[in-house]
Enzyme design. Structure first.
Site, PDB file in Angstrom:
ATOM      1  N   GLY A  11       0.779  -1.233   0.000  1.00 30.38           N
ATOM      2  CA  GLY A  11       0.000   0.000   0.000  1.00 30.38           C
ATOM      3  C   GLY A  11       0.806   1.275   0.000  1.00 30.38           C
ATOM      4  O   GLY A  11       0.357   2.297   0.521  1.00 30.38           O
ATOM      5  N   SER A  12       1.993   1.276  -0.602  1.00 32.83           N
ATOM      6  CA  SER A  12       2.780   2.521  -0.600  1.00 32.83           C
ATOM      7  C   SER A  12       2.066   3.632  -1.355  1.00 32.83           C
ATOM      8  O   SER A  12       2.134   4.797  -0.976  1.00 32.83           O
ATOM      9  CB  SER A  12       4.181   2.280  -1.181  1.00 32.83           C
ATOM     10  OG  SER A  12       4.137   2.085  -2.581  1.00 32.83           O
ATOM     11  N   ASN A  13       1.334   3.274  -2.418  1.00 25.26           N
ATOM     12  CA  ASN A  13       0.571   4.299  -3.139  1.00 25.26           C
ATOM     13  C   ASN A  13      -0.599   4.795  -2.283  1.00 25.26           C
ATOM     14  O   ASN A  13      -0.927   5.982  -2.301  1.00 25.26           O
ATOM     15  CB  ASN A  13       0.056   3.752  -4.464  1.00 25.26           C
ATOM     16  CG  ASN A  13       1.090   3.856  -5.565  1.00 25.26           C
ATOM     17  OD1 ASN A  13       1.381   4.937  -6.046  1.00 25.26           O
ATOM     18  ND2 ASN A  13       1.660   2.727  -5.934  1.00 25.26           N
ATOM     19  N   ARG A  64     -15.976 -14.605  -9.476  1.00 25.89           N
ATOM     20  CA  ARG A  64     -15.620 -13.188  -9.408  1.00 25.89           C
ATOM     21  C   ARG A  64     -16.821 -12.342  -8.994  1.00 25.89           C
ATOM     22  O   ARG A  64     -16.671 -11.411  -8.189  1.00 25.89           O
ATOM     23  CB  ARG A  64     -15.091 -12.685 -10.757  1.00 25.89           C
ATOM     24  CG  ARG A  64     -13.696 -13.155 -11.096  1.00 25.89           C
ATOM     25  CD  ARG A  64     -13.194 -12.483 -12.391  1.00 25.89           C
ATOM     26  NE  ARG A  64     -11.976 -13.124 -12.875  1.00 25.89           N
ATOM     27  CZ  ARG A  64     -10.767 -12.874 -12.369  1.00 25.89           C
ATOM     28  NH1 ARG A  64     -10.622 -11.995 -11.392  1.00 25.89           N
ATOM     29  NH2 ARG A  64      -9.705 -13.505 -12.834  1.00 25.89           N
ATOM     30  N   ARG A  90      -6.306  -7.677  -8.375  1.00 22.84           N
ATOM     31  CA  ARG A  90      -7.344  -8.579  -8.875  1.00 22.84           C
ATOM     32  C   ARG A  90      -7.990  -7.963 -10.103  1.00 22.84           C
ATOM     33  O   ARG A  90      -8.209  -6.736 -10.159  1.00 22.84           O
ATOM     34  CB  ARG A  90      -8.426  -8.823  -7.804  1.00 22.84           C
ATOM     35  CG  ARG A  90      -7.903  -9.356  -6.490  1.00 22.84           C
ATOM     36  CD  ARG A  90      -7.171 -10.655  -6.602  1.00 22.84           C
ATOM     37  NE  ARG A  90      -8.017 -11.738  -7.097  1.00 22.84           N
ATOM     38  CZ  ARG A  90      -7.530 -12.935  -7.458  1.00 22.84           C
ATOM     39  NH1 ARG A  90      -6.239 -13.145  -7.401  1.00 22.84           N
ATOM     40  NH2 ARG A  90      -8.329 -13.887  -7.880  1.00 22.84           N
ATOM     41  N   ASN A 106      -6.953   4.085 -11.464  1.00 16.42           N
ATOM     42  CA  ASN A 106      -5.946   3.052 -11.229  1.00 16.42           C
ATOM     43  C   ASN A 106      -4.585   3.623 -11.581  1.00 16.42           C
ATOM     44  O   ASN A 106      -4.469   4.487 -12.462  1.00 16.42           O
ATOM     45  CB  ASN A 106      -6.214   1.827 -12.108  1.00 16.42           C
ATOM     46  CG  ASN A 106      -5.180   0.717 -11.884  1.00 16.42           C
ATOM     47  OD1 ASN A 106      -4.859   0.376 -10.763  1.00 16.42           O
ATOM     48  ND2 ASN A 106      -4.644   0.192 -12.986  1.00 16.42           N
ATOM     49  N   HIS A 108      -0.869   2.390 -12.931  1.00 20.34           N
ATOM     50  CA  HIS A 108      -0.233   1.254 -13.600  1.00 20.34           C
ATOM     51  C   HIS A 108       1.224   1.618 -13.859  1.00 20.34           C
ATOM     52  O   HIS A 108       1.504   2.706 -14.363  1.00 20.34           O
ATOM     53  CB  HIS A 108      -0.961   0.954 -14.913  1.00 20.34           C
ATOM     54  CG  HIS A 108      -0.367  -0.177 -15.678  1.00 20.34           C
ATOM     55  ND1 HIS A 108      -0.531  -1.496 -15.317  1.00 20.34           N
ATOM     56  CD2 HIS A 108       0.417  -0.192 -16.792  1.00 20.34           C
ATOM     57  CE1 HIS A 108       0.118  -2.272 -16.173  1.00 20.34           C
ATOM     58  NE2 HIS A 108       0.704  -1.505 -17.077  1.00 20.34           N
ATOM     59  N   ASP A 144      -6.289  -2.095 -17.755  1.00 19.75           N
ATOM     60  CA  ASP A 144      -5.211  -1.109 -17.946  1.00 19.75           C
ATOM     61  C   ASP A 144      -5.444  -0.246 -19.181  1.00 19.75           C
ATOM     62  O   ASP A 144      -4.507   0.090 -19.911  1.00 19.75           O
ATOM     63  CB  ASP A 144      -3.856  -1.830 -18.040  1.00 19.75           C
ATOM     64  CG  ASP A 144      -3.531  -2.558 -16.738  1.00 19.75           C
ATOM     65  OD1 ASP A 144      -2.834  -3.581 -16.815  1.00 19.75           O
ATOM     66  OD2 ASP A 144      -4.003  -2.117 -15.676  1.00 19.75           O
ATOM     67  N   GLN A 172       7.984   8.021  -8.534  1.00 20.88           N
ATOM     68  CA  GLN A 172       7.131   8.883  -9.355  1.00 20.88           C
ATOM     69  C   GLN A 172       5.650   8.573  -9.146  1.00 20.88           C
ATOM     70  O   GLN A 172       4.807   9.467  -9.165  1.00 20.88           O
ATOM     71  CB  GLN A 172       7.493   8.729 -10.844  1.00 20.88           C
ATOM     72  CG  GLN A 172       8.872   9.248 -11.180  1.00 20.88           C
ATOM     73  CD  GLN A 172       9.066  10.705 -10.768  1.00 20.88           C
ATOM     74  OE1 GLN A 172       8.220  11.555 -11.044  1.00 20.88           O
ATOM     75  NE2 GLN A 172      10.142  10.988 -10.075  1.00 20.88           N
TER      76      GLN A 172
END
Ligand code: GRF
Length: 194
Positions: A11-13, A64, A90, A106, A108, A144, A172
Protein backbone atom coordinates in the site's frame (compact mmCIF):
# COMPACT_ATOMS: atom_id res chain seq x y z
CA UNK A 1 -15.06 14.27 -1.46
CA UNK A 2 -14.93 10.75 0.00
CA UNK A 3 -12.16 8.49 -1.32
CA UNK A 4 -11.97 4.70 -0.98
CA UNK A 5 -8.63 3.05 -1.77
CA UNK A 6 -8.29 -0.61 -2.80
CA UNK A 7 -5.00 -2.39 -2.13
CA UNK A 8 -3.52 -5.88 -2.25
CA UNK A 9 -0.16 -5.48 -0.55
CA UNK A 10 2.13 -2.94 1.06
CA UNK A 11 0.00 0.00 0.00
CA UNK A 12 2.78 2.52 -0.60
CA UNK A 13 0.57 4.30 -3.14
CA UNK A 14 -2.31 4.28 -0.62
CA UNK A 15 -0.01 5.86 1.97
CA UNK A 16 1.04 8.55 -0.49
CA UNK A 17 -2.61 9.28 -1.32
CA UNK A 18 -3.66 9.32 2.35
CA UNK A 19 -0.79 11.61 3.34
CA UNK A 20 -1.68 13.98 0.49
CA UNK A 21 -5.20 14.34 1.92
CA UNK A 22 -4.05 15.12 5.49
CA UNK A 23 -3.81 18.89 5.04
CA UNK A 24 -6.37 21.25 3.59
CA UNK A 25 -7.65 19.07 0.73
CA UNK A 26 -11.06 18.68 -0.92
CA UNK A 27 -10.98 14.92 -0.30
CA UNK A 28 -10.41 12.51 2.55
CA UNK A 29 -9.94 8.73 2.74
CA UNK A 30 -13.04 6.98 4.09
CA UNK A 31 -11.99 3.34 3.56
CA UNK A 32 -8.96 1.22 2.70
CA UNK A 33 -10.15 -2.14 1.39
CA UNK A 34 -8.02 -5.14 0.50
CA UNK A 35 -8.58 -8.55 -1.11
CA UNK A 36 -5.93 -9.90 1.27
CA UNK A 37 -6.66 -9.72 5.02
CA UNK A 38 -2.90 -9.92 5.69
CA UNK A 39 -2.03 -6.97 3.42
CA UNK A 40 0.53 -4.80 5.23
CA UNK A 41 -1.23 -1.72 3.92
CA UNK A 42 -4.24 -2.45 6.14
CA UNK A 43 -2.15 -2.06 9.32
CA UNK A 44 -0.53 1.07 7.88
CA UNK A 45 -3.92 2.62 7.04
CA UNK A 46 -5.33 1.73 10.47
CA UNK A 47 -2.29 3.39 12.08
CA UNK A 48 -3.28 6.56 10.20
CA UNK A 49 -6.81 6.31 11.61
CA UNK A 50 -8.40 5.30 8.30
CA UNK A 51 -11.27 2.73 8.42
CA UNK A 52 -10.11 -0.56 6.92
CA UNK A 53 -11.77 -3.73 5.67
CA UNK A 54 -10.75 -6.90 3.85
CA UNK A 55 -12.64 -9.28 1.59
CA UNK A 56 -10.48 -12.35 1.12
CA UNK A 57 -10.85 -13.35 -2.53
CA UNK A 58 -9.69 -16.94 -1.96
CA UNK A 59 -12.93 -18.45 -0.54
CA UNK A 60 -14.74 -17.20 -3.65
CA UNK A 61 -12.42 -19.26 -5.90
CA UNK A 62 -13.42 -18.45 -9.50
CA UNK A 63 -16.69 -16.74 -8.61
CA UNK A 64 -15.62 -13.19 -9.41
CA UNK A 65 -19.18 -11.84 -9.24
CA UNK A 66 -19.66 -13.10 -5.67
CA UNK A 67 -16.30 -11.70 -4.59
CA UNK A 68 -17.15 -8.35 -6.17
CA UNK A 69 -20.59 -8.31 -4.51
CA UNK A 70 -18.76 -8.51 -1.16
CA UNK A 71 -16.48 -5.64 -2.22
CA UNK A 72 -19.51 -3.60 -3.28
CA UNK A 73 -21.13 -4.16 0.10
CA UNK A 74 -18.05 -2.75 1.86
CA UNK A 75 -17.69 0.10 -0.61
CA UNK A 76 -21.31 1.18 -0.60
CA UNK A 77 -21.27 1.29 3.20
CA UNK A 78 -18.44 3.82 2.93
CA UNK A 79 -20.28 5.72 0.16
CA UNK A 80 -17.17 6.92 -1.70
CA UNK A 81 -17.28 9.59 -4.40
CA UNK A 82 -14.01 8.30 -5.86
CA UNK A 83 -12.37 4.87 -5.76
CA UNK A 84 -8.59 4.59 -6.19
CA UNK A 85 -7.09 1.21 -7.11
CA UNK A 86 -3.57 1.33 -5.68
CA UNK A 87 -1.52 -1.81 -6.09
CA UNK A 88 -4.80 -3.73 -6.35
CA UNK A 89 -3.97 -6.99 -8.06
CA UNK A 90 -7.34 -8.58 -8.88
CA UNK A 91 -8.98 -8.29 -12.29
CA UNK A 92 -12.42 -6.66 -12.04
CA UNK A 93 -15.38 -7.64 -14.22
CA UNK A 94 -17.34 -5.24 -16.39
CA UNK A 95 -20.13 -5.42 -13.80
CA UNK A 96 -17.88 -3.87 -11.15
CA UNK A 97 -16.12 -1.36 -13.42
CA UNK A 98 -19.50 -0.36 -14.87
CA UNK A 99 -20.92 0.30 -11.40
CA UNK A 100 -18.12 2.78 -10.66
CA UNK A 101 -17.59 4.09 -14.18
CA UNK A 102 -16.40 7.67 -14.25
CA UNK A 103 -15.26 7.63 -10.62
CA UNK A 104 -12.64 4.86 -10.35
CA UNK A 105 -8.91 5.39 -10.97
CA UNK A 106 -5.95 3.05 -11.23
CA UNK A 107 -2.21 3.47 -11.27
CA UNK A 108 -0.23 1.25 -13.60
CA UNK A 109 3.57 1.04 -13.66
CA UNK A 110 4.13 1.70 -17.37
CA UNK A 111 3.67 4.47 -19.91
CA UNK A 112 0.29 3.23 -21.21
CA UNK A 113 -0.71 2.28 -23.81
CA UNK A 114 2.63 0.45 -23.67
CA UNK A 115 2.76 -2.68 -21.52
CA UNK A 116 -0.69 -3.22 -20.05
CA UNK A 117 -0.71 -6.23 -17.71
CA UNK A 118 2.15 -7.58 -15.65
CA UNK A 119 5.98 -7.47 -15.65
CA UNK A 120 5.97 -4.00 -17.14
CA UNK A 121 9.52 -3.05 -16.16
CA UNK A 122 11.12 -6.22 -17.51
CA UNK A 123 9.20 -5.72 -20.78
CA UNK A 124 10.48 -2.14 -21.09
CA UNK A 125 14.04 -3.33 -20.46
CA UNK A 126 13.68 -6.20 -22.95
CA UNK A 127 12.43 -3.72 -25.55
CA UNK A 128 15.44 -1.49 -24.95
CA UNK A 129 13.27 1.49 -24.06
CA UNK A 130 15.13 4.66 -23.05
CA UNK A 131 12.23 5.74 -20.84
CA UNK A 132 9.73 4.08 -18.49
CA UNK A 133 7.19 5.39 -16.05
CA UNK A 134 3.68 5.16 -14.66
CA UNK A 135 0.17 6.10 -15.67
CA UNK A 136 -2.99 7.00 -13.76
CA UNK A 137 -6.12 6.29 -15.77
CA UNK A 138 -9.86 6.04 -15.36
CA UNK A 139 -10.86 2.39 -15.03
CA UNK A 140 -13.01 0.92 -17.80
CA UNK A 141 -13.98 -2.66 -18.55
CA UNK A 142 -10.74 -3.08 -20.53
CA UNK A 143 -7.72 -3.95 -18.36
CA UNK A 144 -5.21 -1.11 -17.95
CA UNK A 145 -7.07 0.97 -20.53
CA UNK A 146 -9.28 4.05 -20.16
CA UNK A 147 -8.75 7.83 -20.32
CA UNK A 148 -5.23 8.78 -19.18
CA UNK A 149 -5.30 11.26 -16.27
CA UNK A 150 -1.58 11.47 -15.66
CA UNK A 151 1.83 10.13 -16.54
CA UNK A 152 5.32 10.39 -15.06
CA UNK A 153 8.47 9.44 -16.96
CA UNK A 154 11.85 8.18 -15.75
CA UNK A 155 15.01 7.37 -17.69
CA UNK A 156 16.10 3.77 -18.07
CA UNK A 157 19.72 3.78 -16.90
CA UNK A 158 22.62 1.50 -17.88
CA UNK A 159 22.74 -1.51 -15.59
CA UNK A 160 19.07 -1.22 -14.68
CA UNK A 161 17.24 -4.40 -13.85
CA UNK A 162 13.49 -4.72 -13.20
CA UNK A 163 14.02 -3.99 -9.51
CA UNK A 164 16.02 -0.81 -9.91
CA UNK A 165 13.66 0.47 -12.58
CA UNK A 166 10.59 -0.39 -10.46
CA UNK A 167 12.05 1.53 -7.54
CA UNK A 168 12.67 4.61 -9.70
CA UNK A 169 9.13 4.43 -11.10
CA UNK A 170 7.56 3.89 -7.67
CA UNK A 171 8.96 7.22 -6.48
CA UNK A 172 7.13 8.88 -9.36
CA UNK A 173 3.94 6.93 -8.62
CA UNK A 174 3.89 8.48 -5.17
CA UNK A 175 4.08 11.94 -6.70
CA UNK A 176 1.75 11.34 -9.63
CA UNK A 177 -1.23 9.67 -7.98
CA UNK A 178 -1.79 12.40 -5.34
CA UNK A 179 -1.39 15.10 -8.00
CA UNK A 180 -3.96 13.42 -10.23
CA UNK A 181 -6.41 12.87 -7.35
CA UNK A 182 -6.18 16.50 -6.23
CA UNK A 183 -7.08 17.61 -9.74
CA UNK A 184 -9.66 14.86 -10.33
CA UNK A 185 -11.78 15.69 -7.26
CA UNK A 186 -12.19 19.27 -8.54
CA UNK A 187 -13.69 17.87 -11.75
CA UNK A 188 -10.63 18.86 -13.76
CA UNK A 189 -9.78 16.12 -16.24
CA UNK A 190 -6.67 17.69 -17.79
CA UNK A 191 -3.84 15.14 -17.63
CA UNK A 192 -1.04 15.66 -15.09
CA UNK A 193 2.30 15.17 -16.87
CA UNK A 194 5.37 14.90 -14.62
C1 GRF B 1 3.24 -0.54 -7.76
O1 GRF B 1 4.23 -0.70 -8.75
C2 GRF B 1 1.94 -0.18 -8.44
O2 GRF B 1 2.14 0.57 -9.64
C3 GRF B 1 1.41 -1.52 -8.80
O3 GRF B 1 1.63 -2.28 -7.62
C4 GRF B 1 2.93 -1.90 -7.10
C5 GRF B 1 2.89 -1.84 -5.60
O4 GRF B 1 2.00 -0.82 -5.22
N1 GRF B 1 0.05 -1.45 -9.21
P1 GRF B 1 1.79 -0.44 -3.65
O5 GRF B 1 3.17 -0.25 -3.04
O6 GRF B 1 1.07 -1.61 -3.00
O7 GRF B 1 1.00 0.83 -3.68
Amino acid sequence: KRVAILISGGGSNMIALARSMEGAHPARPVLVLSNDPSAKGLERAAAMGIPVAAVDHRPFKGDRAAFEAALVQQLDAAAPDVICLAGFMRILTAGFTGRYAGRMLNIHPSLLPKYPGLHTHQRALDAGDAEAGCTVHEVTSVLDDGPILGQARVPVLPGDDAGSLAARVLVQEHALYPAVLARYVTGDRRPVLL
